[in-house]
Design an enzyme around this catalytic site. Structure first.
Site, PDB file in Angstrom:
ATOM      1  N   SER A 194       0.978  -1.417  -0.075  1.00 57.55           N
ATOM      2  CA  SER A 194      -0.018  -0.041  -0.041  1.00 57.55           C
ATOM      3  C   SER A 194       0.946   1.314   0.012  1.00 57.55           C
ATOM      4  O   SER A 194       1.708   1.402  -0.863  1.00 57.55           O
ATOM      5  CB  SER A 194      -0.957  -0.066   1.107  1.00 57.55           C
ATOM      6  OG  SER A 194      -2.081   1.173   0.797  1.00 57.55           O
ATOM      7  N   ASP A 204      -8.724  -6.060  -5.079  1.00 58.82           N
ATOM      8  CA  ASP A 204      -8.497  -4.544  -4.417  1.00 58.82           C
ATOM      9  C   ASP A 204      -8.897  -3.572  -5.238  1.00 58.82           C
ATOM     10  O   ASP A 204      -8.476  -3.469  -6.240  1.00 58.82           O
ATOM     11  CB  ASP A 204      -6.948  -4.502  -4.122  1.00 58.82           C
ATOM     12  CG  ASP A 204      -6.611  -3.101  -3.485  1.00 58.82           C
ATOM     13  OD1 ASP A 204      -7.626  -2.649  -2.654  1.00 58.82           O
ATOM     14  OD2 ASP A 204      -5.568  -2.702  -3.547  1.00 58.82           O
ATOM     15  N   HIS A 235      -6.618  -6.382  -0.930  1.00 56.50           N
ATOM     16  CA  HIS A 235      -5.509  -5.369  -0.788  1.00 56.50           C
ATOM     17  C   HIS A 235      -4.280  -6.028  -0.058  1.00 56.50           C
ATOM     18  O   HIS A 235      -3.113  -5.824  -0.574  1.00 56.50           O
ATOM     19  CB  HIS A 235      -6.097  -4.148   0.199  1.00 56.50           C
ATOM     20  CG  HIS A 235      -5.150  -2.843   0.020  1.00 56.50           C
ATOM     21  ND1 HIS A 235      -4.488  -2.414  -1.068  1.00 56.50           N
ATOM     22  CD2 HIS A 235      -4.350  -2.413   1.313  1.00 56.50           C
ATOM     23  CE1 HIS A 235      -3.561  -1.253  -0.835  1.00 56.50           C
ATOM     24  NE2 HIS A 235      -3.576  -1.209   0.821  1.00 56.50           N
TER      25      HIS A 235
END
Length: 491
Positions: free
Chosen positions: A202, A412, A464
């Site tokens: 991320s 995601d 994610h």
């Protein structure tokens, strides 16, 4: 005869003086090893014994050692970063060292990476965060794993200087992480010369390359050398313009938004602009995207949201009041080995705020408790500097010969596979091995392509935080990365 005696006495005196001088230099040298850069006092290697974790509540029985505690990164300001380090399960002396970073900015690598994703002890979702369970697919099967809560204000990490919290951004985070590593090596000197990798997901898509660049640049000084061999990035924020375009296109292609909303964004939004939201049509259309994502889990399109009373107050869902929130959020929605549990963040919060847990991890004395949260929203909202793109750093690290692997969970919506493909396409790298499936346990685990200097792969059906959804596949992929081998492309 008298002259000979005098000469012998003078020689003896000289020898004594030389001995004393050498001893003082030796002591001085050892003392100076406790300092690194700018007069910042570092703790000595003898401290690692006091960081040994011996009585963690609910811990499964294991044969490897693990350590937790603080490392000073700025003595003057009192900046202390919290870490948790797990030796490899077997033959730690033969295996590499891997630093794992979660993003946010403002989210905990201990709360996510260590105890929801890839560490050996996972928060037990069957016990409301009051216990731990063993992770059969922990990455410390293949490497010595170091988790860092960074920057200060995240998790247990802190500063005694209030103004530090007003200056948090990419550059300060990279420099503090760099200082942390050198300080940590003084606690664990046997790891200083080990093969080293940095991994994360991320917003760590920016942290990791920025730290790698810092290490690469400063490795020109032999006394500061760290044997960095590569970086591994999952669903990473990479380039703001491409990340936004990918988010929008993915939402449309996965039926989250209407054709009309998508057309409006394509027509009115210039994501390469420093302020794309000044166009009112663009601003309203993107708000519509965020509004629709607010109804589901943007980090995992096809799984449930948490309906617990605290779930939506701790930042799990997409905030719609500001584009800044959407652009930089990295709060993950995890699952456990036995099935998906979207409320796991609440369990982690309950576990890490137990007095006996904080005492066992050397985060507090068990009485003066720290208020631990999995993400610090103030850091997230007040982030001072964020590079719009780390693609120039990619180019630099590729030229330096570092191993760079990037992977995407393909369910995601936050940093979707399209964002990463758009970002990486700007590198215009020659393809060395064309697009093909990769396999795990005789099933297609995803697809991958190898470029000159970079490998990109997908994880089929993962959100994610990929290891939460595909723990066994992730471990196999991580092993291939460490060995420098392509993911298995045959059944």
């Amino acid at each position: 005869m008298d002259n000979l005696v005098l000469k012998l006495k003078s020689l003896y005196t000289l020898v004594i003086l030389l001995f004393v001088l050498c001893f003082k230099l030796s002591v001085s040298s050892r003392s100076h090893r406790h300092y690194y850069g700018g007069g910042r006092k570092l703790r000595s290697s003898s401290d690692n014994g006091s960081d040994l974790v011996t009585n963690l509540p609910g811990q499964p029985q294991v044969d490897f050692k693990h350590y937790a505690g603080y490392v000073t990164v700025n003595e003057t300001n009192g900046r202390e970063l919290f870490y948790w380090f797990y030796e490899a399960m077997t033959k730690p002396e033969e295996k590499p060292l891997v630093l794992w970073l979660n993003g946010g900015p403002g989210c905990s690598s201990v709360g996510y990476g260590a105890t929801q994703e890839i560490g050996p002890f996972l928060v037990d979702n069957n016990n409301d965060g009051q216990g731990l369970k063993f992770n059969n697919f922990s990455w410390n099967k293949e490497a010595n794993m170091l988790f860092l809560e960074s920057p200060v204000g995240v998790g247990f990490s802190y500063s005694n200087t209030t103004s530090d919290y007003e200056q948090l951004g990419d550059d300060l985070t990279a420099n503090d992480a760099y200082n942390f590593l050198h300080n940590w090596f003084l606690k664990f000197p046997s790891y200083r010369t080990k093969t080293f990798y940095i991994a994360g997901e991320s917003y760590a898509g920016k942290y990791v390359p920025e730290l790698a660049e810092l290490i690469h640049d400063r490795n020109k000084d032999p006394s500061l050398y760290i044997d960095l061999k590569g970086i591994l990035l999952g669903n990473p924020e990479t380039s703001d313009a491409e990340d936004w375009m990918g988010l929008v296109d993915y939402a449309w292609s996965h039926a989250v938004i209407s054709d009309e909303t998508h057309k409006t964004i394509k027509k009115s939004c210039d994501f390469n602009s420093s302020d794309p939201w000044k166009n009112e049509d663009c601003d309203q259309a993107v708000d519509e995207v965020l509004k629709q994502y607010h109804e589901i889990d943007i980090y995992s399109l096809y799984t449930s949201v948490c309906f617990a009373s605290t779930a939506r107050s701790n930042g799990q869902t997409m905030q719609t009041s500001t584009k800044r929130s959407s652009k930089s959020s990295s709060k993950m929605m995890p699952r456990m080995m036995g099935g998906y549990d979207p409320c796991l963040d609440d369990y982690a919060k309950a576990f890490y705020n137990r007095p006996d847990v904080q005492k066992a991890l050397h985060a507090s004395d068990g009485h003066n408790l720290k208020n631990w949260s999995i993400c610090n929203n103030k850091i997230f909202n007040d982030w001072a500097d964020s590079k719009p793109s780390v693609i120039p750093i990619y180019k630099k690290l590729i030229s330096a010969g570092l191993r760079i692997w990037v992977y995407s969970g393909d369910t995601d919506g936050r940093v979707p596979v399209l964002s990463t493909r758009y970002s990486l396409s700007t590198l215009a790298l020659p393809v060395t091995k064309p697009w093909r499936p990769w396999y795990h346990e005789n099933e297609v685990s995803g697809w991958y392509e190898e470029y000159q200097g970079l490998t990109f792969a997908t994880f089929r059906g993962a959100g994610h935080a990929v290891p939460c959804f595909k723990p066994s596949n992730s471990l196999a992929f991580f092993t291939s990365f460490l060995h420098g081998e392509s993911p298995p492309s045959t059944k």
